[in-house]
Design a protein around this motif. Structure first.
Motif: not given
Length: 201
Positions: A52-63
């Protein structure tokens, strides 16, 4: 001397001992399995939290990447007044600079909800003449409105039609463009950048 009946015979005792041993083994097995299940559940929970933390980091990077190009598109807004009659007329000039390393598309300037740019020209050179934002601009050829493709590092200047002074004041410009990822953006008169949702005018 006879053996009391409650004592039983040897095979009965052996069977009872075997049953007791099997029960103990089953208890130990169940206890061990429960411990393994608890450990697996804890491991899965840790893995889920990590994912979940990795997905949140990936979403933030994509944003963050999504906004990168749009935030580098700059605009300079100038309003000009012309004495016409009692009230005067005014028009807007909006310079759009694609200061990115990729093209932007469908570049348009709207003035309030009622007007769109009347003309657009390539900007060949701009010189700042004073700290009070007085510019000298050398224009090139006239382009079509909206601009279908504005290459990296290219600059254009949009002109509004001539409007009565109050109408020009009340219909401030906003730049609309589509970035290299196909996302539509609006940069308003005050410098606020926001994504234009699909279907929005």
């Amino acid at each position: 001397m006879s053996v009391p009946e409650w004592v039983g015979d040897l095979p009965t005792w052996i069977g009872a001992g075997g049953a007791l041993g099997a029960a103990w083994f089953a208890y130990q097995t169940i206890t061990s399995q429960r411990q393994q299940i608890r450990e697996q559940q804890a491991f899965i929970a840790d893995q889920s939290a990590t994912l979940a933390l990795e997905r949140a980091e990936l979403r933030a990077a994509a944003e963050s990447r999504k906004w990168t190009q749009a935030q580098q598109v700059a605009r300079v807004v100038r309003r000009h007044r012309e004495p016409v009659g009692d009230q005067g007329a005014a028009y807007w000039q909006v310079v759009v600079n694609n200061a990115t390393d990729a093209p932007i598309r469908d570049v348009q300037v709207r003035f309030g909800d009622a007007y769109v740019a009347a003309e657009v020209y390539e900007v060949k050179e701009q010189t700042l003449l004073s700290p009070h934002h007085i510019w000298q601009t050398q224009l090139g050829e006239r382009w079509i409105v909206p601009v279908p493709l504005l290459g990296a590092g290219r600059v254009v200047q949009f002109h509004s039609q001539h409007l009565p002074g109050p109408a020009a004041h009340n219909n401030r410009p906003a730049v609309l463009f589509t970035d290299d990822n196909g996302i539509r953006w609006q940069l308003d008169f005050y410098g606020k950048l926001e994504e234009v949702q699909a279907g929005a005018s």
